[in-house]
Design a protein around this motif. Structure first.
Motif, PDB file in Angstrom:
ATOM      1  N   SER A  67     104.894  23.288   4.266  1.00 54.66           N
ATOM      2  CA  SER A  67     105.599  24.307   5.034  1.00 54.66           C
ATOM      3  C   SER A  67     105.347  25.693   4.436  1.00 54.66           C
ATOM      4  O   SER A  67     105.554  25.906   3.242  1.00 54.66           O
ATOM      5  N   THR A 118     106.211  31.401   6.568  1.00 53.57           N
ATOM      6  CA  THR A 118     106.345  31.827   7.966  1.00 53.57           C
ATOM      7  C   THR A 118     106.976  30.762   8.850  1.00 53.57           C
ATOM      8  O   THR A 118     107.274  31.017  10.001  1.00 53.57           O
ATOM      9  N   GLU A 154     105.337  27.918   9.587  1.00 52.83           N
ATOM     10  CA  GLU A 154     104.251  27.030  10.032  1.00 52.83           C
ATOM     11  C   GLU A 154     104.233  25.790   9.147  1.00 52.83           C
ATOM     12  O   GLU A 154     104.533  25.862   7.961  1.00 52.83           O
ATOM     13  N   GLN A 155     103.865  24.658   9.752  1.00 51.59           N
ATOM     14  CA  GLN A 155     103.794  23.415   8.991  1.00 51.59           C
ATOM     15  C   GLN A 155     102.520  22.654   9.310  1.00 51.59           C
ATOM     16  O   GLN A 155     101.987  22.747  10.408  1.00 51.59           O
ATOM     17  N   LEU A 199      96.355  26.061   7.966  1.00 47.40           N
ATOM     18  CA  LEU A 199      96.909  27.121   7.114  1.00 47.40           C
ATOM     19  C   LEU A 199      95.771  27.863   6.414  1.00 47.40           C
ATOM     20  O   LEU A 199      94.891  27.233   5.821  1.00 47.40           O
ATOM     21  N   THR A 223      98.000  31.332   1.699  1.00 50.69           N
ATOM     22  CA  THR A 223      99.326  31.005   2.225  1.00 50.69           C
ATOM     23  C   THR A 223     100.167  30.352   1.135  1.00 50.69           C
ATOM     24  O   THR A 223      99.698  29.475   0.424  1.00 50.69           O
TER      25      THR A 223
END
Length: 133
Positions: A55, A58, A60-61, A83, A87
């Motif tokens: 995760s 942001t 996102e996953q 990703l 990140t």
């Protein structure tokens, strides 16, 4: 005369203090997390079956791992996810029949072959996800 000397000392002290104060306009962006890794491993040392996803800050996953039992490990290679490098990520663990928890801290994604390992300990409704390396 003493009054003038005290006033001068006070001004010098004040000017010196102002010169060494840190800037108050620091960036709102957090520094890149450490360590910088390509893979994330989560060891299930808890008393339940779990799955997890990488995760980002942001929200996102990555795709989640499948469910796995105690004394097993699953690894997500971040180079196989959407990703981007740089990140910051941490595991988002889902206990089957229990609660969801985030990892204790972030790591940063670098395409370097290195692995960060987290361990999950506790019970279905009371557990932690701790970064080991």
């Amino acid at each position: 005369m003493n009054r003038i000397l005290r006033r001068s000392a006070a001004i010098l002290t004040s000017a010196t203090a102002m010169a060494v104060l840190p800037s108050l306009t620091a960036s709102a962006t957090p520094a890149q997390a450490q360590p910088c890794v390509q893979k994330v491993a989560v060891v299930n040392n808890a008393g339940f079956v779990l799955s997890w996803a990488a995760s980002a800050r942001t929200g996102e996953q990555s795709a989640p791992t499948g469910d796995y039992a105690i004394n097993q490990t699953r690894i997500i290679d971040l180079s196989t996810t959407a990703l981007p490098e740089g990140t910051d990520i941490r595991p988002y663990v889902e206990a089957v029949g229990g609660t969801n928890e985030y990892g204790s801290s972030y790591v940063s994604y670098c395409d370097n072959g290195q692995t960060a390992t987290y361990t999950v300990t506790g019970t279905t409704f009371d557990y932690s996800v701790t970064l080991l390396t």
